[in-house]
Design an enzyme around this catalytic site. Structure first.
Site, PDB file in Angstrom:
ATOM      1  N   TYR A 114      -1.791  -3.664  -6.847  1.00  0.00           N
ATOM      2  CA  TYR A 114      -1.461  -4.476  -5.666  1.00  0.00           C
ATOM      3  C   TYR A 114      -2.450  -4.348  -4.515  1.00  0.00           C
ATOM      4  O   TYR A 114      -2.820  -3.239  -4.112  1.00  0.00           O
ATOM      5  CB  TYR A 114      -0.065  -4.118  -5.153  1.00  0.00           C
ATOM      6  CG  TYR A 114       0.373  -5.101  -4.096  1.00  0.00           C
ATOM      7  CD1 TYR A 114       0.896  -6.330  -4.464  1.00  0.00           C
ATOM      8  CD2 TYR A 114       0.207  -4.836  -2.756  1.00  0.00           C
ATOM      9  CE1 TYR A 114       1.247  -7.267  -3.503  1.00  0.00           C
ATOM     10  CE2 TYR A 114       0.555  -5.755  -1.785  1.00  0.00           C
ATOM     11  CZ  TYR A 114       1.080  -6.973  -2.168  1.00  0.00           C
ATOM     12  OH  TYR A 114       1.429  -7.900  -1.216  1.00  0.00           O
ATOM     13  N   ASP A 169      -9.169  -9.967   9.307  1.00  0.00           N
ATOM     14  CA  ASP A 169      -8.628  -8.633   9.006  1.00  0.00           C
ATOM     15  C   ASP A 169      -9.594  -7.497   9.332  1.00  0.00           C
ATOM     16  O   ASP A 169      -9.164  -6.447   9.768  1.00  0.00           O
ATOM     17  CB  ASP A 169      -8.229  -8.561   7.534  1.00  0.00           C
ATOM     18  CG  ASP A 169      -7.352  -7.358   7.209  1.00  0.00           C
ATOM     19  OD1 ASP A 169      -6.496  -6.992   8.049  1.00  0.00           O
ATOM     20  OD2 ASP A 169      -7.522  -6.769   6.129  1.00  0.00           O
ATOM     21  N   ARG A 171       2.187 -12.342  -0.524  1.00  0.00           N
ATOM     22  CA  ARG A 171       0.871 -12.659   0.040  1.00  0.00           C
ATOM     23  C   ARG A 171       0.273 -13.930  -0.547  1.00  0.00           C
ATOM     24  O   ARG A 171       0.639 -14.353  -1.637  1.00  0.00           O
ATOM     25  CB  ARG A 171      -0.088 -11.495  -0.289  1.00  0.00           C
ATOM     26  CG  ARG A 171       0.311 -10.163   0.328  1.00  0.00           C
ATOM     27  CD  ARG A 171      -0.289 -10.003   1.684  1.00  0.00           C
ATOM     28  NE  ARG A 171       0.214  -8.825   2.400  1.00  0.00           N
ATOM     29  CZ  ARG A 171      -0.380  -8.344   3.482  1.00  0.00           C
ATOM     30  NH1 ARG A 171      -1.466  -8.895   3.959  1.00  0.00           N
ATOM     31  NH2 ARG A 171       0.126  -7.306   4.118  1.00  0.00           N
ATOM     32  N   CYS A 222       1.143  -7.856  11.533  1.00  0.00           N
ATOM     33  CA  CYS A 222       1.498  -8.075  12.939  1.00  0.00           C
ATOM     34  C   CYS A 222       0.856  -9.345  13.482  1.00  0.00           C
ATOM     35  O   CYS A 222       0.674  -9.502  14.692  1.00  0.00           O
ATOM     36  CB  CYS A 222       1.083  -6.880  13.793  1.00  0.00           C
ATOM     37  SG  CYS A 222       2.086  -5.423  13.508  1.00  0.00           S
ATOM     38  N   SER A 231      -1.222  -3.886  10.052  1.00  0.00           N
ATOM     39  CA  SER A 231      -0.918  -4.839   8.985  1.00  0.00           C
ATOM     40  C   SER A 231       0.388  -5.561   9.291  1.00  0.00           C
ATOM     41  O   SER A 231       1.347  -4.967   9.780  1.00  0.00           O
ATOM     42  CB  SER A 231      -0.772  -4.104   7.654  1.00  0.00           C
ATOM     43  OG  SER A 231      -1.965  -3.432   7.335  1.00  0.00           O
ATOM     44  N   LYS A 256      -9.465  -2.525   2.011  1.00  0.00           N
ATOM     45  CA  LYS A 256      -9.196  -1.350   2.847  1.00  0.00           C
ATOM     46  C   LYS A 256     -10.037  -0.146   2.418  1.00  0.00           C
ATOM     47  O   LYS A 256     -10.464   0.653   3.252  1.00  0.00           O
ATOM     48  CB  LYS A 256      -7.715  -0.986   2.791  1.00  0.00           C
ATOM     49  CG  LYS A 256      -6.780  -2.136   3.109  1.00  0.00           C
ATOM     50  CD  LYS A 256      -6.992  -2.721   4.480  1.00  0.00           C
ATOM     51  CE  LYS A 256      -6.047  -3.888   4.684  1.00  0.00           C
ATOM     52  NZ  LYS A 256      -6.032  -4.423   6.017  1.00  0.00           N
ATOM     53  N   HIS A 264     -10.242  -2.480  11.837  1.00  0.00           N
ATOM     54  CA  HIS A 264      -9.159  -3.329  11.319  1.00  0.00           C
ATOM     55  C   HIS A 264      -8.924  -4.451  12.325  1.00  0.00           C
ATOM     56  O   HIS A 264      -7.892  -4.482  12.989  1.00  0.00           O
ATOM     57  CB  HIS A 264      -7.912  -2.457  11.136  1.00  0.00           C
ATOM     58  CG  HIS A 264      -6.843  -3.072  10.307  1.00  0.00           C
ATOM     59  ND1 HIS A 264      -5.539  -2.662  10.352  1.00  0.00           N
ATOM     60  CD2 HIS A 264      -6.888  -4.062   9.384  1.00  0.00           C
ATOM     61  CE1 HIS A 264      -4.821  -3.382   9.497  1.00  0.00           C
ATOM     62  NE2 HIS A 264      -5.614  -4.233   8.915  1.00  0.00           N
ATOM     63  N   ASN A 274      -0.297 -18.060  22.477  1.00  0.00           N
ATOM     64  CA  ASN A 274      -1.153 -16.909  22.760  1.00  0.00           C
ATOM     65  C   ASN A 274      -2.510 -17.351  23.310  1.00  0.00           C
ATOM     66  O   ASN A 274      -3.262 -16.555  23.854  1.00  0.00           O
ATOM     67  CB  ASN A 274      -1.320 -16.039  21.515  1.00  0.00           C
ATOM     68  CG  ASN A 274      -0.005 -15.368  21.134  1.00  0.00           C
ATOM     69  OD1 ASN A 274       0.863 -15.175  21.979  1.00  0.00           O
ATOM     70  ND2 ASN A 274       0.146 -15.024  19.868  1.00  0.00           N
ATOM     71  N   ARG A 311       0.835  -1.186   0.000  1.00  0.00           N
ATOM     72  CA  ARG A 311       0.000   0.000   0.000  1.00  0.00           C
ATOM     73  C   ARG A 311       0.875   1.243   0.000  1.00  0.00           C
ATOM     74  O   ARG A 311       1.988   1.227   0.515  1.00  0.00           O
ATOM     75  CB  ARG A 311      -0.902   0.038   1.243  1.00  0.00           C
ATOM     76  CG  ARG A 311      -2.118  -0.870   1.141  1.00  0.00           C
ATOM     77  CD  ARG A 311      -2.988  -0.788   2.380  1.00  0.00           C
ATOM     78  NE  ARG A 311      -2.311  -1.344   3.527  1.00  0.00           N
ATOM     79  CZ  ARG A 311      -1.721  -0.650   4.484  1.00  0.00           C
ATOM     80  NH1 ARG A 311      -1.762   0.677   4.457  1.00  0.00           N
ATOM     81  NH2 ARG A 311      -1.117  -1.249   5.480  1.00  0.00           N
TER      82      ARG A 311
END
Ligand code: SAT
Ligand code: MN
Length: 592
Positions: free
Chosen positions: A207, A285, A377, A260, A258, A216, A236, A504, A79
């Protein structure tokens, strides 16, 4: 309307859509218009065509059935926040954290760029639905694009085709999206949002978030704008369900910037000792959330697929993702092996002795460069995910018990703590910081303030966005509890303090127990933290209670600096900042 180029118009297309599409066709003058219906036969045809046009490489269909590889232009791999604009009538509506342009001037500039912009090319009409069919929260978009790659991605990422026309009926409240590749030149690249017209125009990039307009652009930037107007939130955030051995299901939504680890967290497999526990993925997302009639916050995932970061994905970090991307997946900018499969840094397979890198160049482990782009990706349908929650199809969404804010922070932020209440939680989200990643063009690894992980995605004034969050409290009888997490804290030698990934689950378990009032906590200046005896460390090899105290530790000096560095954002938006944020800051300072 009889435009020969457009015929035959599918019967489901309503007159509002047809009028707008006709205008765009006249502007961009493609040689051909193709109406996408979203069928499997059409997908197969498009894939054939993309292979013959060199847009896709067909991978080994035995090992990776239905999988393809795409390489984007090396100057078009992430982006571009600097070229992303919010074009509202007043600059104040866009606010100090967005690039703003006056809509009329920007429409004119874009019309100049798009005039004849599809000459010699094909314009694909992509109708798509964001959200489960039949949901009152779902929205229709129409993307007109001259990129077959975008069409094939949109087919995975959204509910594309006739389902969208059916949802739209005869209304005109669809998002208007025009996407022109032009010559994929950064000099002529612009991603522009006109929230007041529910319109997006993106030129010069093929992209991800620049070109898949449902993601987005619509689901977050336009979505957040609509959400403020209509009383809901476009965030997000991943959405997941935690199922306990006795069948209790608790849903949480979590915001991370993004790249993470949202996808990994959303698809988590609990460690062996969590027998009978299961994590269900609703979304990975984006979450659209609104207060329900029962006073709880309900969330849907507007998407239908995952656009995840490939590097680092393997059977250890995310086994469910590896199963998800074993078929029907588009890979972008990963490495291509001589066996006609794919590879990336952190793949289960060892580095190939030689392969083709993301730019199509020969690569060996000695090359000294990455074989896959750090922001390479996969695009995969969510229905491939073994942990997909059936609720992902529920038009009502799921009730959210906890909201989690997480950044990528080498220091300062403990593994987990709980905010004292909603207003404090909003402050915690608003002041979130994170190190920048390869998901956006620019320097990597610098801490920047990224409120609610929405800095690049909030389609209006960030100060008003905080106000909107605060106001929502009044419409919820049972608001979610709010937590902050940090999987990325390091020791002085740069080693991660917490094992992360599947472990986690332990953090999640504490969060879920807090939501159900089952577990105590200690009060600290930051908020409520787990008592060591309440936090499950059993079976965690090489991790002691002392290690837990280290990863949870609060260093007052670091927090002094943290508060000062939060001010950077607050100064930028000071005139719009709700006073509650200032009060929370003062309270935190006093507690410290
Ligand atoms: O390229 S995208 O914006 O879709 C991915 C991301 O940055 O989160
Ligand atoms: Mn994202």
């Amino acid at each position: 309307m009889n435009d020969p180029q457009l015929d035959p118009v599918p019967p489901l297309v309503n007159p509002h859509a047809l009028r707008w599409i006709t205008e765009q066709v006249r502007l961009t003058t493609p040689d051909r218009v193709v109406w996408c219906d979203g069928s499997v036969a059409e997908r197969d045809r498009f894939q054939e065509q993309a292979v013959s046009e060199g847009i896709l490489i067909r991978l080994d269909q035995e090992k990776l059935p239905g999988c393809y590889l795409h390489r984007s232009q090396p100057n078009d791999v992430a982006r571009v926040e600097g070229l992303t604009y919010i074009c509202t009538r007043s600059e104040e509506d866009a606010g100090p954290t967005n690039n703003w342009a006056e809509p009329r001037a920007m429409y004119q500039r874009l019309a100049g760029l798009c005039t004849g912009g599809m000459r010699g090319r094909t314009l694909y009409v992509v109708p798509y639905l964001m959200g489960p069919a039949g949901s009152t929260m779902a929205r229709v978009g129409i993307e007109l694009t001259d990129s077959l790659y975008v069409v094939l991605n949109m087919r995975i990422m959204t509910r594309m085709g006739n389902v969208a026309w059916e949802h739209l009926g005869d209304r005109d409240d669809f998002n208007r999206g025009l996407h022109c590749l032009l010559d994929i030149n950064p000099e002529r690249r612009l991603i522009c949002h006109f929230p007041q017209d529910n319109t997006i125009i993106s030129v010069g990039s093929g992209y991800g978030g620049n070109a898949l307009l449902g993601k987005k652009c619509l689901a977050l930037r336009i979505g957040s704008y609509l959400g403020r107007r209509e009383g809901w939130l476009a965030e997000h955030m991943l959405i997941l369900g935690v199922e306990s051995p006795d069948g209790e299901k608790t849903y949480v939504a979590a915001a991370f910037p993004s790249a993470c680890g949202k996808t990994n967290f959303a698809m988590l497999i609990p460690p062996a000792r969590y027998k009978g526990w299961k994590i269900w993925t609703v979304g990975e997302d984006i979450a659209w959330m609104r207060p329900g009639a029962d006073g709880r916050l309900y969330a849907i995932n507007p998407e239908a697929g995952y656009f995840g970061v490939a590097p680092g994905t393997n059977a250890g970090t995310n086994p469910n993702a590896m199963r998800t991307i074993a078929r029907d997946t588009l890979f972008t900018n990963v490495a291509h092996t001589p066996e006609n499969t794919v590879w990336w840094e952190g793949h289960d397979d060892p580095p190939p002795a030689n392969c083709t890198d993301w730019q199509g160049r020969p690569w060996t482990p000695q090359s000294g460069e990455k074989a896959a782009h750090p922001n390479s990706r996969f695009t995969a349908p969510m229905t491939n995910n073994p942990s997909l929650a059936p609720e992902a199809f529920d038009p009502e969404g799921v009730p959210i018990s906890a909201l989690i804010f997480g950044g990528r922070r080498a220091s300062t932020i403990p593994l987990v703590y709980e905010a004292f209440n909603w207003v404090h939680g909003v402050y915690v989200g608003a002041t979130m910081g994170s190190e920048t990643t390869a998901a956006a063009a620019g320097a990597v690894g610098q801490v920047r303030r990224d409120p609610m992980a929405m800095l690049p995605f909030c389609g209006y004034n960030m100060g008003w966005y905080f106000r909107h969050w605060l106001n929502l409290r009044k419409r919820m009888k049972q608001p979610p509890r709010i937590f902050q997490v940090n999987w990325f804290r390091k020791d002085a030698t740069g080693r991660f303090l917490w094992p992360g990934f599947g472990e986690n689950m332990r953090v999640l378990k504490w969060i879920v127990d807090r939501c159900h009032g089952r577990v105590g906590a200690w009060e600290t200046p930051l908020g409520w933290v787990p008592r060591t005896q309440d936090f499950d460390l059993d079976g965690l090899e090489g991790f002691s209670g002392a290690d837990f105290e280290t990863v949870q530790s609060i260093n007052i000096e670091e927090w002094r600096r943290e508060v000062l560095s939060q001010d950077e954002l607050f100064m930028r938006i000071y005139s719009y900042l709700p006073k509650e944020m200032i009060f929370q800051r003062e309270l935190l300072v006093a507690r410290l």
